[in-house]
Design a protein around this motif. Structure first.
Motif, PDB file in Angstrom:
ATOM      1  N   LEU A 233      36.255  43.659  31.673  1.00  6.84           N
ATOM      2  CA  LEU A 233      37.070  44.802  32.474  1.00  6.84           C
ATOM      3  C   LEU A 233      35.744  45.672  32.542  1.00  6.84           C
ATOM      4  CD1 LEU A 233      40.403  44.490  31.628  1.00  6.84           C
ATOM      5  CD2 LEU A 233      39.850  45.086  33.778  1.00  6.84           C
TER       6      LEU A 233
ATOM      7  N   GLU B 149      32.383  53.506  40.477  1.00  7.48           N
ATOM      8  CA  GLU B 149      30.650  53.354  40.052  1.00  7.48           C
ATOM      9  C   GLU B 149      29.520  52.089  40.290  1.00  7.48           C
ATOM     10  OE1 GLU B 149      30.870  53.421  35.913  1.00  7.48           O
ATOM     11  OE2 GLU B 149      31.566  55.225  36.852  1.00  7.48           O
TER      12      GLU B 149
ATOM     13  N   TYR C  12      40.178  47.979  39.214  1.00 12.42           N
ATOM     14  CA  TYR C  12      39.106  47.134  38.388  1.00 12.42           C
ATOM     15  C   TYR C  12      38.921  45.759  38.155  1.00 12.42           C
ATOM     16  CZ  TYR C  12      40.318  50.777  34.073  1.00 12.42           C
ATOM     17  OH  TYR C  12      40.364  52.080  33.777  1.00 12.42           O
TER      18      TYR C  12
ATOM     19  N   ILE D 234      35.389  48.584  35.540  1.00 12.08           N
ATOM     20  CA  ILE D 234      36.560  50.535  36.194  1.00 12.08           C
ATOM     21  C   ILE D 234      35.790  50.008  37.820  1.00 12.08           C
ATOM     22  CG2 ILE D 234      34.953  51.951  35.926  1.00 12.08           C
ATOM     23  CD1 ILE D 234      37.861  53.068  36.447  1.00 12.08           C
TER      24      ILE D 234
END
Lengths: 115, 117
Positions: A43, A58, A35, A45
């Protein structure tokens, strides 16, 4: 007896350099994560690995490359560091137990500052 | 799309009093899990409490309890008998649980709690 450990804790480097952050967990978990926490404490990911297999990516720039040599380790390599990469990077791990109760346990974080 | 909202950027509470930290969420999935984490000034993320969407009772862990109101899509954290050591940033997070779903947590923006003596 640290459950999820990260090294280094602090990392100060120049723009354009390549650096790595290491993560190890001794909880016997099968899933590990990276993260990113930005300067506003948000925060998000970046990656997730399950049994050494990448399952989440991501939309992270391909300058970031995770590597999982085994279930207990997930390293993060960053090429050509940019100012915007300055952040706190957290490693986490969890164990698939079904029913969605997998709690993610976080490492202490690596504070990266790019100058 | 999944979303977590924490509307209180900061809060004060007197030592020994109870405090409620708000969290609302948005998801179209009927199966999900809700988590609260504490981040003290030292920076580590500490898991506090978990609530599953199908759990019949509100979760409790020591001085922490979760006021889960499914119809309102809220999962507020209640800390009873606040202590000075409770001063920290608190994050609400959600994970969808549909079959084969990834394990990622979606975090809120956090609430900074200051406990006053």
């Amino acid at each position: 007896d640290t459950a999820v450990s990260q090294t280094p804790k602090y990392l100060v480097t120049q723009m354009g350099n390549d650096k790595s952050i290491k993560c190890e967990q001794n909880l016997g978990h099968d899933t590990m994560y990276w993260y990113k926490q930005d300067s506003k404490k948000f925060l998000k990911i970046m990656f997730s690995y399950n049994n050494k297999e990448l399952i989440i990516n991501e939309t992270v720039p391909n300058r970031f490359s995770p590597k999982s040599p085994d279930k207990a380790h997930l390293n993060l390599h960053i090429n050509s560091l940019e100012l915007g990469d300055s952040a706190v990077y957290f490693c986490a791990s969890s164990q698939q137990v079904g029913g969605g109760k997998e709690t993610q346990y976080f490492g202490p974080g690596t504070r990266l500052l790019v100058l | 799309a999944q979303k977590i909202t924490q509307t209180q950027p900061g809060m004060f509470v007197q030592e020994k009093e109870a405090v409620t930290l708000d969290c609302t969420y948005d998801t179209s999935d009927p199966s999900y899990g809700l988590f609260w984490y504490k981040q003290p000034s030292s920076g580590e993320m500490i898991f506090l409490i978990y609530q599953g969407s199908y759990d019949q009772q509100n979760a409790t862990e020591g001085r922490y309890s979760l006021n889960f109101q499914k119809a309102r899509k809220s999962a507020n954290l209640v800390i009873s008998a606040s202590q000075l050591g409770d001063s920290a940033m608190y994050f609400c997070a959600m994970r969808e649980l549909r079959g084969g779903a990834t394990n990622k947590l979606i975090f809120g923006t956090g609430t900074l709690l200051a406990v006053q003596p």
